[in-house]
Write a protein that holds these residues in place. Structure first.
Motif, PDB file in Angstrom:
ATOM      1  N   PHE A   2      -1.031   4.512  10.354  1.00 42.94           N
ATOM      2  CA  PHE A   2      -1.514   3.288   9.720  1.00 42.94           C
ATOM      3  C   PHE A   2      -1.966   3.570   8.284  1.00 42.94           C
ATOM      4  N   SER A   3      -2.664   4.690   8.088  1.00 44.90           N
ATOM      5  CA  SER A   3      -3.114   5.042   6.741  1.00 44.90           C
ATOM      6  C   SER A   3      -1.932   5.246   5.803  1.00 44.90           C
ATOM      7  N   ARG A   4      -0.854   5.852   6.302  1.00 45.80           N
ATOM      8  CA  ARG A   4       0.336   6.045   5.467  1.00 45.80           C
ATOM      9  C   ARG A   4       0.982   4.700   5.111  1.00 45.80           C
ATOM     10  N   LYS A   5       0.971   3.774   6.041  1.00 45.10           N
ATOM     11  CA  LYS A   5       1.524   2.443   5.752  1.00 45.10           C
ATOM     12  C   LYS A   5       0.721   1.754   4.653  1.00 45.10           C
ATOM     13  N   LEU A   6      -0.586   1.875   4.714  1.00 43.59           N
ATOM     14  CA  LEU A   6      -1.420   1.316   3.656  1.00 43.59           C
ATOM     15  C   LEU A   6      -1.096   1.967   2.317  1.00 43.59           C
ATOM     16  N   ALA A   7      -0.954   3.288   2.348  1.00 45.90           N
ATOM     17  CA  ALA A   7      -0.661   4.017   1.114  1.00 45.90           C
ATOM     18  C   ALA A   7       0.674   3.587   0.518  1.00 45.90           C
ATOM     19  N   GLN A   8       1.657   3.340   1.370  1.00 45.28           N
ATOM     20  CA  GLN A   8       2.966   2.901   0.880  1.00 45.28           C
ATOM     21  C   GLN A   8       2.891   1.562   0.163  1.00 45.28           C
ATOM     22  N   ARG A   9       1.887   0.761   0.493  1.00 46.73           N
ATOM     23  CA  ARG A   9       1.685  -0.524  -0.173  1.00 46.73           C
ATOM     24  C   ARG A   9       0.749  -0.408  -1.378  1.00 46.73           C
ATOM     25  N   GLY A  10       0.290   0.812  -1.645  1.00 44.54           N
ATOM     26  CA  GLY A  10      -0.589   1.014  -2.789  1.00 44.54           C
ATOM     27  C   GLY A  10      -2.033   0.695  -2.515  1.00 44.54           C
ATOM     28  N   TRP A  11      -2.440   0.721  -1.235  1.00 41.89           N
ATOM     29  CA  TRP A  11      -3.802   0.338  -0.861  1.00 41.89           C
ATOM     30  C   TRP A  11      -4.681   1.521  -0.485  1.00 41.89           C
ATOM     31  N   VAL A  12      -4.225   2.726  -0.767  1.00 37.90           N
ATOM     32  CA  VAL A  12      -5.046   3.935  -0.690  1.00 37.90           C
ATOM     33  C   VAL A  12      -4.980   4.578  -2.074  1.00 37.90           C
ATOM     34  N   GLY A  13      -6.116   5.082  -2.537  1.00 37.69           N
ATOM     35  CA  GLY A  13      -6.138   5.632  -3.890  1.00 37.69           C
ATOM     36  C   GLY A  13      -5.965   4.553  -4.942  1.00 37.69           C
ATOM     37  N   MET A  14      -6.415   3.354  -4.657  1.00 41.60           N
ATOM     38  CA  MET A  14      -6.201   2.229  -5.570  1.00 41.60           C
ATOM     39  C   MET A  14      -6.825   2.470  -6.942  1.00 41.60           C
ATOM     40  N   THR A  15      -8.012   3.086  -6.957  1.00 45.75           N
ATOM     41  CA  THR A  15      -8.719   3.273  -8.229  1.00 45.75           C
ATOM     42  C   THR A  15      -8.355   4.579  -8.925  1.00 45.75           C
ATOM     43  N   PHE A  16      -7.547   5.414  -8.293  1.00 48.42           N
ATOM     44  CA  PHE A  16      -7.191   6.699  -8.877  1.00 48.42           C
ATOM     45  C   PHE A  16      -6.240   6.492 -10.060  1.00 48.42           C
ATOM     46  N   PRO A  17      -6.289   7.379 -11.058  1.00 45.90           N
ATOM     47  CA  PRO A  17      -5.339   7.283 -12.174  1.00 45.90           C
ATOM     48  C   PRO A  17      -3.902   7.473 -11.693  1.00 45.90           C
ATOM     49  N   GLY A  76      -2.361   7.668  -8.092  1.00 48.47           N
ATOM     50  CA  GLY A  76      -3.105   6.444  -7.834  1.00 48.47           C
ATOM     51  C   GLY A  76      -2.456   5.224  -8.453  1.00 48.47           C
ATOM     52  N   HIS A  77      -3.221   4.140  -8.519  1.00 47.75           N
ATOM     53  CA  HIS A  77      -2.660   2.866  -8.951  1.00 47.75           C
ATOM     54  C   HIS A  77      -3.478   2.196 -10.049  1.00 47.75           C
ATOM     55  N   ALA A  78      -4.515   2.879 -10.532  1.00 49.21           N
ATOM     56  CA  ALA A  78      -5.305   2.408 -11.675  1.00 49.21           C
ATOM     57  C   ALA A  78      -5.800   0.975 -11.509  1.00 49.21           C
ATOM     58  N   ARG A  79      -6.183   0.627 -10.289  1.00 50.95           N
ATOM     59  CA  ARG A  79      -6.726  -0.715 -10.046  1.00 50.95           C
ATOM     60  C   ARG A  79      -8.251  -0.634 -10.027  1.00 50.95           C
ATOM     61  N   SER A  80      -8.892  -1.759  -9.997  1.00 52.57           N
ATOM     62  CA  SER A  80     -10.343  -1.795 -10.133  1.00 52.57           C
ATOM     63  C   SER A  80     -11.048  -1.523  -8.803  1.00 52.57           C
ATOM     64  N   ALA A  81     -12.320  -1.139  -8.901  1.00 48.50           N
ATOM     65  CA  ALA A  81     -13.145  -0.950  -7.701  1.00 48.50           C
ATOM     66  C   ALA A  81     -13.284  -2.254  -6.935  1.00 48.50           C
ATOM     67  N   LEU A  82     -13.217  -3.368  -7.640  1.00 50.15           N
ATOM     68  CA  LEU A  82     -13.339  -4.674  -6.985  1.00 50.15           C
ATOM     69  C   LEU A  82     -12.091  -4.997  -6.170  1.00 50.15           C
ATOM     70  N   GLU A  83     -10.917  -4.607  -6.665  1.00 47.83           N
ATOM     71  CA  GLU A  83      -9.698  -4.796  -5.885  1.00 47.83           C
ATOM     72  C   GLU A  83      -9.725  -3.912  -4.638  1.00 47.83           C
ATOM     73  N   ARG A  84     -10.186  -2.694  -4.805  1.00 44.51           N
ATOM     74  CA  ARG A  84     -10.320  -1.821  -3.645  1.00 44.51           C
ATOM     75  C   ARG A  84     -11.298  -2.416  -2.639  1.00 44.51           C
ATOM     76  N   TYR A  85     -12.355  -3.031  -3.134  1.00 47.56           N
ATOM     77  CA  TYR A  85     -13.351  -3.648  -2.247  1.00 47.56           C
ATOM     78  C   TYR A  85     -12.707  -4.754  -1.409  1.00 47.56           C
ATOM     79  N   VAL A  86     -11.859  -5.556  -2.019  1.00 49.92           N
ATOM     80  CA  VAL A  86     -11.176  -6.635  -1.293  1.00 49.92           C
ATOM     81  C   VAL A  86     -10.376  -6.067  -0.128  1.00 49.92           C
TER      82      VAL A  86
END
Length: 382
Positions: free
Chosen positions: A49-64, A69-79
Motif C-alpha cells: 500500500f505504501s508503494r502504491k501511495l508513493a507511485q502517486r507521489g503521496w510519499v515524500g511529498m515535501t522532499f526536494p 521528492g515532489h517539492a509540495r507543501s507541508a499543507l498538501e502533505r497534511y491533506v
C-alpha cells in the motif's frame, strides 16, 4: 500563552482537488476493509500500500525533487495524511520515514546519506523506527543511558531501547544516544543511523500490547559496531536535532484521528434515532475534533514556513491523547451494548479494539508528564 500562539491555519480551499483525488483512490483501494480493520489504521502495516501511495507521489511529498521528492507543501502533505487516517488506511510502513526521518536526514544528513536513503523513502521502499525511549527513563530523553563509544572506524553501541514501534520489520532506526560527557544535562548526545538489516549484535524482542498484537519492541545493542558515516548531523548536537524532529512527530492528524473509526461507528448507529442528549454529546465530540484539527493545521502552517513549533506540537499531542482516550468512555455512555471482539457487530468490534489501543496513545510521542513539562517551560511557568 497569547492568542497568537496558534496562528490561524492556512485555507484549505486550494487543496480540494487533491483531497478528492485521495478520497477516490482510497474508496477503491479500501473497498473491502471492515470497520475493525480500519480501526487499526495507524498501526496497519502494508509495504504494498505504501508503494502504491508513493507511485502517486503521496510519499515524500515535501522532499526536494533532486532526492526523489515532489517539492509540495507541508499543507498538501497534511491533506493526504488526514484523508489516509480518516479512511483507516494501513500507513505505518512509510509513516515514520515520511513524517520525520526523511526530513531529519534532509536537514542534518550528509550528501551521501541523503542520496542513499531519501529517494528510497520517497519510493515507499523503506520503513523507519525511532530509537528514543529507554527502560526506567521513559520519555525523559535527557536520561538516555545508551552509549556510543568512539572506536577506530566508528562507534561501539551498548544500551536498550523500548516501545520501538515496528522495529522487528523496520529497515532503519535513528538512534538517540550518548557520545560524550557534558555538564549540560542535554549535552553529549548524538543521533546515529542504524541499518537494522545489515548490522550485527542487535537483539529485537516483541512487547505484546493489551490487544495481543505485536507493534512495540525492545531493542538491545550489545557492543554493536556502527561505522563513522552512521553519525547523523553533528556529534553532540543530538538534543537540538531530536527536539526539532519531535515537532513533526507530535502535531500531525494521527494525534486525534487514531480513534476515528469508533467515532464513525458511533455516528452510524445514532444517525437515525438519537435522543437530544445523544445529539448534544456528538456535537461536543465534533467540536473538540474540529478545534484539534485547526490547531494541528496551524502547526502544519508553521512547519511549512520553516518554523519550529515545538511548544504548539506538544499541546496538540497532549490534548489529542486526552480526546482520543475519552472516546471509548463516551461511546459506552451513549450506547449500551457489550463490546465483544470477533462478533458480527462492527461497532462492538471497533469499540473493543479501541478500548485496548488507547492507553498507548499517551505513551507514543512522549508521555503526558513530559509533554506538560515542555508546555510549562514554553509558557515560562518553570
Amino acid at each position: 500563552m497569547t492568542l497568537t500562539a496558534f496562528p490561524p491555519p492556512p485555507s484549505g480551499a486550494d487543496h480540494n482537488d487533491l483531497r478528492q483525488e485521495v478520497r477516490a483512490f482510497l474508496a477503491e483501494e479500501l473497498a473491502d476493509f471492515s470497520p475493525e480493520k480500519r480501526a487499526k489504521s495507524w498501526n496497519g502495516f502494508s509495504r504494498d500500500f505504501s508503494r502504491k501511495l508513493a507511485q502517486r507521489g503521496w510519499v515524500g511529498m515535501t522532499f526536494p525533487e533532486e532526492y526523489g521528492g515532489h517539492a509540495r507543501s507541508a499543507l498538501e502533505r497534511y491533506v493526504v495524511s488526514e484523508e489516509l487516517l480518516a479512511a483507516g488506511a494501513p500507513v505505518i510502513a512509510h509513516w515514520i520515514a515520511d513524517r520525520q526521518s526523511g526530513p531529519l536526514i534532509l536537514a542534518k544528513g550528509t550528501e551521501e546519506q541523503k542520496r542513499a536513503i531519501v529517494p528510497r523513502i520517497a519510493a515507499g521502499e523503506l520503513c523507519f523506527c525511532i530509537g528514543m525511549s529507554e527502560p526506567d527513563c521513559g520519555s525523559d530523553l535527557a536520561a538516555t543511558r545508551t552509549v556510543a563509544t568512539e572506536v577506530e572506524g566508528g562507534f561501539r553501541v551498548n544500551g536498550t531501547k523500548v516501545w520501538t514501534t515496528y522495529a522487528h520489520v523496520a529497515d532503519y532506526m535513528i538512534l538517540f544516544c550518548r557520545t560524550g560527557k557534558s555538564d549540560d544535562r542535554h549535552g553529549g548526545m548524538s543521533q546515529l543511523l542504524v541499518d537494522l538489516k545489515a548490522t550485527k549484535n542487535i537483539q529485537i524482542s516483541p512487547i505484546i500490547d493489551m490487544a495481543g498484537e505485536h507493534h512495540f519492541n525492545q531493542v538491545i545493542f550489545d557492543d554493536t559496531f556502527l561505522p563513522s558515516d552512521a553519525l547523523l548531523g553533528e556529534k553532540g548536537e543530538g538534543w537540538s536535532q531530536v527536539m526539532s524532529e519531535l515537532a513533526f512527530e507530535r502535531s500531525g492528524p494521527e494525534r486525534f484521528l487514531s480513534s476515528f473509526a469508533l467515532i464513525e461507528e458511533l455516528i452510524r448507529l445514532l444517525r437515525q434515532d438519537a435522543t437530544e442528549a445523544q445529539q448534544a454529546e456528538i456535537g461536543r465530540l465534533s467540536a473538540h475534533l474540529m478545534v484539534l484539527r485547526q490547531m494541528s493545521r496551524s502547526v502544519a502552517g508553521m512547519l511549512n514556513v520553516g518554523k519550529n513549533p515545538a511548544l504548539q506540537a506538544a499541546i496538540v499531542k497532549d490534548l489529542g491523547a486526552l480526546f482520543e482516550q475519552d472516546i471509548p468512555r463516551l461511546a459506552r455512555s451513549l450506547i449500551s451494548r457489550p463490546a465483544v471482539p470477533g462478533g458480527r457487530d462492527s461497532y462492538a468490534a471497533v469499540l473493543a479494539y479501541t478500548e485496548l489501543a488507547v492507553p498507548s496513545f499517551s505513551l507514543r510521542g512522549g508521555t503526558r508528564e513530559i509533554l506538560r513539562g515542555i508546555i510549562a517551560r514554553g509558557l515560562g511557568l518553570r
